[in-house]
Design a protein around this motif. Sequence first.
Motif, short mmCIF file in Angstrom:
data_model
loop_
_atom_site.label_atom_id
_atom_site.label_comp_id
_atom_site.label_asym_id
_atom_site.label_seq_id
_atom_site.Cartn_x
_atom_site.Cartn_y
_atom_site.Cartn_z
N TRP A 264 -99.86 -44.54 8.32
CA TRP A 264 -100.84 -45.32 7.57
C TRP A 264 -101.50 -44.42 6.54
CZ3 TRP A 264 -104.52 -49.33 10.28
CH2 TRP A 264 -105.03 -50.20 9.31
N TRP A 265 -101.07 -44.58 5.29
CA TRP A 265 -101.69 -43.87 4.17
C TRP A 265 -102.83 -44.73 3.64
CZ3 TRP A 265 -100.78 -38.98 2.74
CH2 TRP A 265 -99.57 -38.38 3.12
N ARG A 266 -104.04 -44.14 3.56
CA ARG A 266 -105.16 -44.93 3.08
C ARG A 266 -106.20 -44.04 2.39
NH1 ARG A 266 -105.97 -45.87 9.13
NH2 ARG A 266 -107.90 -44.81 9.73
N GLN A 267 -106.94 -44.68 1.49
CA GLN A 267 -107.99 -44.00 0.74
C GLN A 267 -109.38 -44.34 1.27
OE1 GLN A 267 -106.32 -45.20 -3.35
NE2 GLN A 267 -107.04 -43.10 -3.72
N SER A 268 -109.44 -45.24 2.22
CA SER A 268 -110.73 -45.58 2.82
C SER A 268 -110.49 -46.21 4.17
CB SER A 268 -111.51 -46.54 1.92
OG SER A 268 -112.76 -46.86 2.50
N SER A 269 -111.35 -45.87 5.13
CA SER A 269 -111.27 -46.48 6.45
C SER A 269 -112.38 -47.47 6.71
CB SER A 269 -111.30 -45.39 7.54
OG SER A 269 -110.16 -44.57 7.43
#
Length: 718
Positions: free
Chosen positions: A309-314
Amino acid sequence: MTNRKFVVSPLAGALAFALGLPALAETTASPDVPADQATSLDRVVVVGTREQAAAQPGSAYVLSAEDLRSARVATVNEALRKVPGVHVRDEEGFGLRPNIGVRGLNPTRSTKVLLLEDGLPFTYAPYGDNASYFHAPIERYERVEVLKGSGMLRFGPQTIGGVINYITPEPPQDFEGQIELAAGDRGYRKGLVQIGGAGHRVDLIHKQGDGARDNQSLEQNDLNYKYSVAIGDNQKLTLRASYLNEDSQVTYSGLTDAEHRNFGARYNPFKNDTFDLERFGASATWGVAFSDAVTLATNAYYYEFHRDWWRQSSSTTDGQCGAAFTAARVAGARVNVDACNSRQLRNRDFTTWGVESRLLANYTWGSVAGELEAGVRFHREKQERLQLNGTGPTATTGALAEHNLRDVEAVSGFVQNRFDFGRFALIPAVRFESVDFSRTNRLGAGARGQSSLDEVIPGLGATFELTDNTVLFAGVHEGFAPPRAEDLISNSGGSVDVDAEESRNIELGLRGRPLDGLTYEVALFDNDFDNQVSVGSIAGGSTPLAQGEARYRGLELGARADFGTLVSLDWNPYLQLAYTALPEAEQSSALIRVDNRQLVAGSRAGNRMPYAPEHTATLRFGAELGGFDASLEAVHVASQYADFANTPVAAVNGDGQFGKLPKYTTLNLALNYDFADTGWGFYAAVKNITGREYIADRTRGILPGVPRSYYFGLNYKF
């Protein structure tokens, strides 16, 4: 994206065939086939047929293949909303990561329920991390069983909320199959092929479409194989294998309140976030009938699960993109994710395997008829967790920030005996769980910690036949759920002061068929927690876990009326209801943070628990005439709090994680037509007909409910 292919270890093959220990799989008929075509010794069932549900000492509900087909459910969420006592919260709009709650328990990641497939563990880490980040398509299953009450002690480790068992179809002996194609708005496409014969069955399912928000493209492929063969007159071997993958564009963050106001519910700036997973599963059941009264079978299972899971915000308060970026979101300004020089990978690898034995023996002791069921299970799961911090908005690698190994070994067993005194039956049960946890931090000095727990879980159930068609049932049992490995052991190897969840669960109910064409089940329940481990506004640990005393009391009702049978019509109008009233879901004490032993801000005795609506209901009215079946369904969810402090709407602080979720009602329409004697069928469905916009979730910011959508399908059976 990290590329990875599964290499199935030799242990997977060994577990599929090393079936030296026998275990039980109940002999049961599917509710959709005649009894003389029923399979035996092929799988573990939780409830059985609707007729067998009458003997359960707790609430028992079965969604049949016809229930799923008639309503044209597209997701597991839609299916489970038809079960009383179950509250399901949408996340991405496709049911790929369901949030299932039972009798008021927080539905986040379905951590408070036990999910099984053919009676075997379905989640990748039921002991060490009972969270659902995936779900197979509902089309894989022929029916769904839901059990609550003391009968849950036959399964584990979760014995608090309920057991949900997904049943896969039995392979046919004669050649047959089905092809189905469907399309709709929001890019929806579905293709399904099912072929079987000579004891084999293969199901291939592809689904894709846009989720509930912008920049949310979802795609899932599922391949399922099952083989069943009789060995002589008293043995049966069933082998299963499945492969599921998902390639989605989906973020973890919801919306701030200002973003929701300014840009609407569908707004989602995180176009660079991606979610990819693969899951391989293999299992086998070997059943042996030593006589008409004694059966044994062995179940062995092995699963591998991998997630990138590549993400810029959680969440809306995540500072990954900097303080100015977060402040702009809270203020309701548009943000440019390409200007955020960060992209983080949460990589997860899980390997789970086990062997369990189950015995079923019917006997007579004087004038008392008895049924003994007993079992033992050896279970192992390993988690490997990585976090890479990239320095660009579309980075595909980065600095290693987390490398954790978590290992769980468990031995469990149960005994349940049914003493049948004619109309009255007494059903005592006891379960034992012994669990060893370890956690290794592979960064730095490599700190390692260990912990263990042993638990004896008793229960007592009873049934009484008031009439030939009416059964009173009651039960009391201890609820138990082990803590997650990461909650029990800190990253430095130290022990965290968090206990297993424990509750006293009481149930009293009535089920019956007063007339042909009319069935019902009503139950009162009281779940009193000495210790409940809960998440508040944020999943995944951004807000630390809290524990304390809590209590849930309420009523659930499930009923169906087929008026064609009741009043002898040539057509069949029908009415189906699932209703739950939860007047009490309160914090019995102020909850304590697990990490620092401080009170959770705003928590106090008498506050309502988060995500516990006072009323939920699904009412479906339809009519059948020849090959035509049409139904209209209303789904109602009452208002809910999003946090322990019960923050009202007027006091929302702006990040979207606090504030009351308003009540909502949605309408769904399903139309089916089967062309007589041709094998062809056509269907159409419209979900959320009125386009009702509502907030489904605030755990990481505002997530919207499923928008209005429609699809059409054509199927051919041969």
